[in-house]
Design a protein around this motif. Structure first.
Motif, PDB file in Angstrom:
ATOM      1  N   PHE A   2      -9.648   8.611  -4.238  1.00 59.70           N
ATOM      2  CA  PHE A   2      -8.340   8.776  -3.599  1.00 59.70           C
ATOM      3  C   PHE A   2      -8.346   8.318  -2.143  1.00 59.70           C
ATOM      4  N   ARG A  61     -11.554   2.699   4.677  1.00 57.38           N
ATOM      5  CA  ARG A  61     -11.194   3.636   3.608  1.00 57.38           C
ATOM      6  C   ARG A  61     -12.422   3.967   2.748  1.00 57.38           C
ATOM      7  N   LYS A  78      -9.079   5.603  -1.138  1.00 64.45           N
ATOM      8  CA  LYS A  78      -8.600   4.214  -1.132  1.00 64.45           C
ATOM      9  C   LYS A  78      -7.081   4.132  -1.032  1.00 64.45           C
ATOM     10  N   ILE A  79      -6.395   5.191  -1.490  1.00 63.18           N
ATOM     11  CA  ILE A  79      -4.931   5.116  -1.485  1.00 63.18           C
ATOM     12  C   ILE A  79      -4.268   6.270  -0.731  1.00 63.18           C
ATOM     13  N   SER A  80      -5.075   7.144  -0.120  1.00 59.17           N
ATOM     14  CA  SER A  80      -4.489   8.356   0.470  1.00 59.17           C
ATOM     15  C   SER A  80      -3.530   8.045   1.622  1.00 59.17           C
ATOM     16  N   MET A  81      -2.560   8.932   1.797  1.00 58.46           N
ATOM     17  CA  MET A  81      -1.563   8.709   2.848  1.00 58.46           C
ATOM     18  C   MET A  81      -2.135   8.964   4.243  1.00 58.46           C
ATOM     19  N   PHE A  95       2.113   6.721  -6.799  1.00 55.44           N
ATOM     20  CA  PHE A  95       1.091   7.708  -7.201  1.00 55.44           C
ATOM     21  C   PHE A  95       1.562   9.128  -6.909  1.00 55.44           C
ATOM     22  N   GLN A 120       0.839  -1.203   0.000  1.00 59.47           N
ATOM     23  CA  GLN A 120       0.000   0.000   0.000  1.00 59.47           C
ATOM     24  C   GLN A 120       0.877   1.258   0.000  1.00 59.47           C
ATOM     25  N   ALA A 172       2.461   1.727  -3.361  1.00 59.71           N
ATOM     26  CA  ALA A 172       1.493   2.269  -4.330  1.00 59.71           C
ATOM     27  C   ALA A 172       1.288   3.773  -4.097  1.00 59.71           C
ATOM     28  N   GLN A 173       1.164   4.147  -2.820  1.00 62.93           N
ATOM     29  CA  GLN A 173       0.983   5.570  -2.481  1.00 62.93           C
ATOM     30  C   GLN A 173       2.165   6.394  -2.984  1.00 62.93           C
TER      31      GLN A 173
END
Lengths: 215, 277
Positions: free
Chosen positions: B212, B253, B214-217, A17, A10, A13-14
């Motif tokens: 976003f 998420r 789903k993948i945000s920091m 991106f 994860q 991937a972050q």
């Protein structure tokens, strides 16, 4: 163990991106003119259709230009042969799309909206020096009067400036009127009528003052 | 400093910074939130208008299309939909109307209507994606500007301030003004009867930000699963305060989460937290 590996994936991937997006954004800002394009066409030029309003049409001619700026040379030169009709537009502009066919029908001219066009039009026996300028495709010299003649400080499109001649303190000088948007009226006929009236007034002034005009 | 106070401060400061036009601040950026570039005080461009210009009548101006998406992507990857909860001026407006919406929800007729709509409510949330794809992209590409010409936010932040500041200098554009007025009234009704109704169902920017999450920091999540299962009182305090109507106890998420942090503050056992990565 499985959880840690999922977390690592994860994070990877972050990171990918983030690097891709930041890199592309920086690349666009450094390598293209997108910042200027957004600034010049969306922020500085008022979007009249977003505003859902039209500036009130003032049909009164004035000698004033913005900050008393000088008239462009091609405007003063062309005033010797007839009135000057400046028409400003841009690619993506609903008001421009409404007004384009009206002006084309009125002056019997044909051109594509994405080009620059100029013509000496015979209008009921008199000459109109017509200049169509699409700001998205124009050269700086051609766009200069857009700011000079935006006398109501609207910065909105479409904008029409009709320059004629007037008498002021012993001198014959360019006198102008600027109209904006869909002219504050609702129908094709009404818009046509507003333009016809302004052109008629412009010719009256021009005929009165042309004998003493020196560009 | 409490989270909600920080959030209010952030929203007010960002609202002020979005309105520095009169001080001569005019940038070439797009706002990463909902605000109209025709606002007399605007400093930047509406991202949706930029997207529309990018596809206007199949013109495909890739720079105008990509630029707002990258700006949204930048904030999206970092904080997901936190922009909706911490920055958007329309989010701030809906915070103001939320107490009214919560009170109205208790009125029997509205409660009954709400219960009737409950089974399809999750599906209604997909409307914003339809608005984004249909009105921002498709109609603009095939016919011409649609969303921004009828936009209720444009009406609120552009039309109304312009009419107040220059009452004698503008007239209504009959083609856009009256339909936009009707939509604006419906928008007002919506935000007064459904808490964050605009964000939940119609906001096309929310639709852009949502994936976003789903993948945000940064995101809001339960503490580790075992502790949560052991300690959760099932009091539902977290879901009760959620302005987006999310079942926080099952949240993972969630694309609807605006990271407002209300659930974090509400949990009596501190089982929900802001998480990095």
């Amino acid at each position: 163990m499985k959880k840690t590996s999922k977390k690592k994936k994860q994070f990877f991937a972050q990171l990918i991106f983030f690097i891709l997006i930041t890199g592309s954004l920086s690349g666009m800002l450094i390598g293209t003119d997108v910042y200027e394009e957004v600034h010049d066409s969306l922020v500085e030029v008022l979007c009249l259709s977003c505003l859902k309003l039209d500036p009130k049409t003032t049909k009164e001619f004035t000698f004033d230009t913005v900050n008393n700026a000088a008239h462009a040379e091609y405007v003063t030169d062309n005033l010797s042969s007839g009135i000057v009709f400046l028409h400003y537009s841009e690619d993506a502009c609903p008001g421009c799309d409404i007004m384009l066919p009206i002006v084309q029908d009125l002056l019997s001219v044909e051109y594509e909206k994405k080009e620059l066009f100029s013509a000496n039009v015979n209008y009921e026996g008199q000459q109109i020096n017509y200049f169509y300028t699409n700001l998205d495709h124009a050269t700086p010299g051609r766009t200069e009067p857009f700011e000079t003649y935006d006398i109501q400080n609207v910065k909105g499109l479409p904008m029409f400036t009709i320059v004629t001649l007037g008498y002021y303190s012993g001198v014959i000088k360019p006198k102008l009127v600027t109209l904006y948007g869909t002219l504050g009226v609702d129908t094709y006929e009404q818009r046509m009528q507003v333009l016809e009236e302004v052109i008629e007034d412009a010719f009256t002034l021009w005929n009165e003052n042309i004998p003493g005009y020196e560009p | 400093m409490k989270t909600q106070f920080k959030r209010t401060l952030s929203q007010i400061l960002i609202f002020l910074s979005a309105n520095l036009g009169p001080l001569g601040v005019k940038t070439g950026f797009c706002y990463p939130f909902f605000y109209c570039n025709s606002c007399p005080a605007a400093t930047s461009a509406c991202p949706l208008r930029a997207l529309e210009v990018g596809v206007f009548q199949n013109s495909f101006k890739w720079k105008l299309l990509l630029f707002p998406l990258l700006i949204i992507g930048f904030f999206g990857v970092l904080t997901g939909r936190a922009i909706c909860g911490w920055a958007c001026p329309i989010g701030l407006l809906q915070r103001v109307t939320a107490p009214v919406a919560r009170r109205l929800k208790k009125i029997p007729v509205i409660k009954h209507m709400g219960n009737m709509l409950l089974p399809i409510e999750p599906k209604l949330r997909y409307l914003k994606y339809l608005v984004l794809i249909g009105l921002v992209f498709f109609t603009t590409a095939l016919i011409g500007f649609m969303f921004t010409n009828l936009c209720p936010i444009g009406f609120l932040t552009g039309t109304i301030p312009t009419l107040l500041l220059y009452p004698s200098e503008f007239v209504f554009n009959s083609l856009f003004f009256y339909p936009a007025l009707v939509i604006f009234i419906l928008f007002l009704i919506l935000i007064f009867i459904v808490e964050r109704g605009w964000c939940r169902y119609f906001c096309p920017l929310g639709a852009l930000f949502a994936p976003f999450n789903k993948i945000s920091m940064v995101h809001v999540a339960r503490v580790d699963e075992d502790t949560f299962q052991k300690k959760c009182l099932h009091c539902n305090a977290c879901s009760d305060v959620c302005p987006m109507g999310i079942d926080v106890t099952k949240m993972n998420r969630d694309p609807e989460c605006i990271l407002c942090g209300k659930c974090v503050e509400a949990c009596p056992k501190n089982l929900i937290e802001f998480k990095k990565r």
